[in-house]
Design a protein around this motif. Structure first.
Motif, PDB file in Angstrom:
ATOM      1  N   GLY A  14     -17.953 -36.056  70.370  1.00  0.00           N
ATOM      2  CA  GLY A  14     -16.977 -35.872  69.303  1.00  0.00           C
ATOM      3  C   GLY A  14     -17.247 -36.823  68.153  1.00  0.00           C
ATOM      4  O   GLY A  14     -17.221 -36.446  66.983  1.00  0.00           O
ATOM      5  N   VAL A  15     -17.560 -38.086  68.494  1.00  0.00           N
ATOM      6  CA  VAL A  15     -17.854 -39.103  67.478  1.00  0.00           C
ATOM      7  C   VAL A  15     -19.084 -38.695  66.678  1.00  0.00           C
ATOM      8  O   VAL A  15     -19.086 -38.699  65.439  1.00  0.00           O
ATOM      9  CB  VAL A  15     -18.083 -40.477  68.154  1.00  0.00           C
ATOM     10  N   GLU A  16     -20.159 -38.299  67.396  1.00  0.00           N
ATOM     11  CA  GLU A  16     -21.419 -37.925  66.743  1.00  0.00           C
ATOM     12  C   GLU A  16     -21.231 -36.697  65.846  1.00  0.00           C
ATOM     13  O   GLU A  16     -21.824 -36.614  64.775  1.00  0.00           O
ATOM     14  CB  GLU A  16     -22.495 -37.622  67.794  1.00  0.00           C
ATOM     15  N   LEU A  17     -20.409 -35.752  66.319  1.00  0.00           N
ATOM     16  CA  LEU A  17     -20.166 -34.532  65.539  1.00  0.00           C
ATOM     17  C   LEU A  17     -19.599 -34.886  64.175  1.00  0.00           C
ATOM     18  O   LEU A  17     -20.032 -34.378  63.150  1.00  0.00           O
ATOM     19  CB  LEU A  17     -19.177 -33.614  66.269  1.00  0.00           C
ATOM     20  N   GLY A  18     -18.595 -35.813  64.191  1.00  0.00           N
ATOM     21  CA  GLY A  18     -17.960 -36.204  62.939  1.00  0.00           C
ATOM     22  C   GLY A  18     -18.944 -36.932  62.037  1.00  0.00           C
ATOM     23  O   GLY A  18     -18.972 -36.727  60.821  1.00  0.00           O
ATOM     24  N   ALA A  19     -19.790 -37.804  62.632  1.00  0.00           N
ATOM     25  CA  ALA A  19     -20.672 -38.659  61.851  1.00  0.00           C
ATOM     26  C   ALA A  19     -21.856 -37.895  61.269  1.00  0.00           C
ATOM     27  O   ALA A  19     -22.326 -38.182  60.186  1.00  0.00           O
ATOM     28  CB  ALA A  19     -21.152 -39.827  62.721  1.00  0.00           C
TER      29      ALA A  19
END
Lengths: 229, 490
Positions: free
Chosen positions: A41-46
């Motif tokens: 989820g974090v990587e998707l946003g970044a």
């Protein structure tokens, strides 16, 4: 070109994550890796990746639910890695919105071929409604609703045309029985797998050189069909 | 008490008296007495003891009044006549009594015969019963020949299912302890709930419970019959119980032996390639290869070895799944061409060195099968053909209809079948040559057989004329449902 393409690999097994990432990097893709759904989820946003390689069995959640949620706001292709050999699991993931699957164990060349197919499709999708789809000796004229083989018009029934169009507009993607039935016949027909088999048979008779060894409409037994241009 | 037979006796008396009164001068008094006795016997045969007694008393009164002088008077003047009247009464009573007893004996005997015939039928039907439900059905049928029953059930020992009113768990326990048939009046006129414990030598098999509309039908004889029936039913239930037990044990033993075979196969056939794998990986990791080319070759070998192990493990898992009986066939009507095409596609790497000829008779009927499993079966046959025949030799995959069977064959130009028994080829962990450098543990054909037999088909292996082997599977052709043209609205 490849340098601009970002791929997110979500896989909890460190060894698999590593080899998938290095195989993709060797092709020039930019790879981000995550070991859990939370991290994904974090990587998707970044990074807003162009493709997601997703393992279904993650420690902190259900991969299928993740696909469903993700499909709510993004059309980025998802390639599922599945250790389960049961076809129903694959069907559930595909129906949830995954684009393709690879059963473990898989080879690097197979992985790269699938990734390329998904990325190619993505660039095609961005060109809105191509008026002409070409594969092999065939071309589908979407404006006049005609299929030609080497310039010669081919006689297809309405259903056959819609089925072919539905497959050909999703090249390289596994279309589940359900998805094809819903798109060609309508939502009321999603359980009528027999119709689909009969019409795929008809279609193969018309467009495959050897219907028993099809080159374009491939069977994914127990799952659906895959169109190969 | 029924009135009719008594009326009949009285009427008979009056009629006989009226009939022979005019002839009293002509008939001897002793013959008149005999005629009355005959009437009493007739009544006894027809209506039983009490009407016969009443008729006898009336007859002796009529005899004394009408025939014995002085006529039309009950007074009997001569001692001799008194004696004949008394004897007549005595004889009439005795004969009536004997006759009616004989009659009830005959009736009893008939009833008994009927009961034993019903019991015999019950016993012979119960020998064929396979389940508790069968026993219940047969018992119900038996009871229905006797009287109208409903709500028939067999309560298993220690059951938790709701009991029919007015039966209570405590009441049921009492009935079981008493070991005899018990009746309880239920709500509704004359309705009774009857409970019969089903006892066998070792304990209780359950309690047979049913409701009866008319409690009067439960005569002593019927009760006796019911108790005999209960013992027959109990024995049948006991037999079924032990048969189930034996079957479960058999299944457990079969899966146990399968587990043992799998374990021994794993320990040998998995360790060998794993040893090679570890060795080759070590060699590469420690840089012990002489030439850079060797290193590359070894890495390729490691990959191939790993894939071989993967196939072995998949086959073992598949076999275990098939044998555990947990596989439900996901059957659907479909053309054979599709599964043939999918199998060829699936096996394209293994078949790369063999030209494949596909011969499918046009317009074969669709079959009903599980596509995933059938693909597995065909892939196994193709893999075998590729493994056991020399490179560049042709493999033929054909499908034809033969009567009500559809035959799919995979034929190769390999060494043909070993001389060992053909049928054994399809056994678990069987290999043509026991020790060979061709990888595998002999699961492939066993899986094929399991899959095909689960579809009601059969497998066969034969030598091929001109060299090579043919493996065929025959599947039953059914009646496919008609497919209506489901054209979508434009």
């Amino acid at each position: 070109m490849s340098e601009d393409i970002r791929i997110l690999v979500v896989e909890d097994d460190r060894n698999i994550r590593q080899f998938v990432a290095s195989a993709l990097e060797s092709e020039g893709y930019q790879v981000a890796a995550a070991g859990s759904l939370r991290q994904a989820g974090v990587e998707l946003g970044a990074r807003s990746p162009d493709l997601i390689v997703l393992d279904l069995g993650l420690p902190d959640g259900d991969g299928v639910q993740f696909i469903r949620d993700f499909r709510g706001w993004s059309a980025v292709p998802i390639l599922v890695l599945s250790a389960r050999s049961l076809e129903t699991e694959k069907v559930v993931a595909l129906d949830a919105g995954a684009d393709d699957y690879l059963s473990k164990p898989f080879g690097v060349s197979e992985l790269l071929a699938r990734v390329r197919a998904q990325l190619r499709r993505r660039t095609q999708d961005s060109e809105q409604d191509p008026p002409l789809i070409r594969f092999g000796d065939f071309e589908i004229d979407c404006v006049n609703r005609v299929v030609r083989r080497r310039g010669e018009a081919l006689h297809l029934t309405q259903i056959e045309y819609r089925l072919l169009l539905c497959l050909a507009t999703h090249p390289g993607r596994v279309m589940t029985h359900r998805q094809l039935l819903a798109q060609v016949w309508g939502a009321q027909a999603v359980e009528s797998h027999q119709y689909l088999r009969v019409y795929v048979g008809h279609l193969r008779q018309k467009i495959e050189t050897d219907p028993t060894q099809p080159r374009h409409i491939l069977t994914e037994t127990g799952v659906g069909y895959r169109f190969q241009p | 008490m029924r009135i009719k037979p008594y009326g009949l006796g009285i009427l008979g008396c009056i009629a006989l008296t009226l009939l022979i009164a005019p002839l009293r001068a002509a008939i001897d008094l002793s013959n008149v007495a005999l005629l009355y006795v005959l009437l009493v016997v007739g009544m006894a045969v027809r209506s039983g003891r009490s009407p016969a007694v009443v008729t006898a008393l009336l007859a002796s009164l009529a005899f004394a009044y009408v025939f014995v002088p002085p006529q039309f008077s009950l007074a009997i003047t001569q001692a001799q006549h008194l004696i004949s009247a008394a004897i007549m009464l005595g004889v009439a009573l005795l004969v009536g009594h004997l006759t009616s007893r004989l009659k009830s004996h005959v009736e009893n005997a008939e009833l008994r015969e009927q009961h034993s015939r019903a019991l015999y039928l019950l016993a012979s039907q119960l020998t064929a019963a396979q389940t508790r439900a069968d026993v219940l059905g047969i018992s119900g049928h038996f009871l229905a020949t006797l009287f109208r029953v409903d709500d028939l059930r067999i309560l298993a020992p220690g059951t938790s299912e709701p009991l029919p009113e007015p039966l209570t768990p405590a009441g049921l326990a009492d009935i079981v302890a008493s070991r005899t048939l018990a009746t309880l009046a239920a709500a509704g006129r004359g309705r009774t709930v009857t409970a019969v414990p089903l006892r066998v030598s070792k304990g209780l098999q359950g309690v047979l419970v049913f409701a009866l509309d008319d409690a009067d039908t439960l005569t002593a004889q019927v009760r006796e019959l019911l108790e005999t029936m209960a013992s027959v039913v109990a024995v049948a239930l006991e037999r079924i119980h032990y048969a189930d037990l034996a079957r479960a044990t058999g299944v457990r033993m079969a899966s146990e032996s399968l587990r043992n075979t799998i374990l021994s196969a794993l320990s040998h056939d998995l360790r060998t390639p794993l040893t090679a794998l570890v060795g080759m990986a070590d060699t590469v990791a420690e840089g012990r290869t002489a030439h850079p080319g060797d290193q590359q070759a070894m890495i390729v070998a490691i990959r191939d070895q790993a894939l071989t192990i993967n196939r072995l493990v998949s086959n073992l898992l598949e076999m275990a799944r098939l044998q555990s009986g947990e596989v439900t066939l996901n059957k659907a009507w479909q053309p054979v061409e599709e599964v043939v095409g999918a199998s060829l596609q699936q096996m394209r790497l293994q078949l790369a060195q063999h030209p494949v000829k596909v011969e499918i008779t046009p317009a074969l009927p669709p079959l009903e099968f599980d596509a995933v499993l059938m693909e597995r079966a065909l892939c196994n046959l193709l893999e075998n053909a590729a493994k056991y025949s020399p490179p560049e030799s042709e493999i033929t995959l054909s499908a034809t209809q033969a009567g009500n069977r559809l035959e799919i064959s995979v034929c190769d130009r390999g060494p043909g079948l070993p001389d060992a028994e053909r049928a054994e080829l399809f056994g678990l962990f069987r290999r043509g040559q026991r020790e060979s450098n061709i990888p595998g543990v002999g699961l492939g054909l066993a899986i094929v057989r399991n899959i095909v037999e689960a579809h009601g088909g059969s497998v066969d292996a034969a030598d091929r004329s001109g060299g090579g082997a043919c493996f065929s599977l025959r599947l039953p052709v059914g009646e496919p449902p008609r497919v209506a043209e489901l054209e979508a609205p434009a």
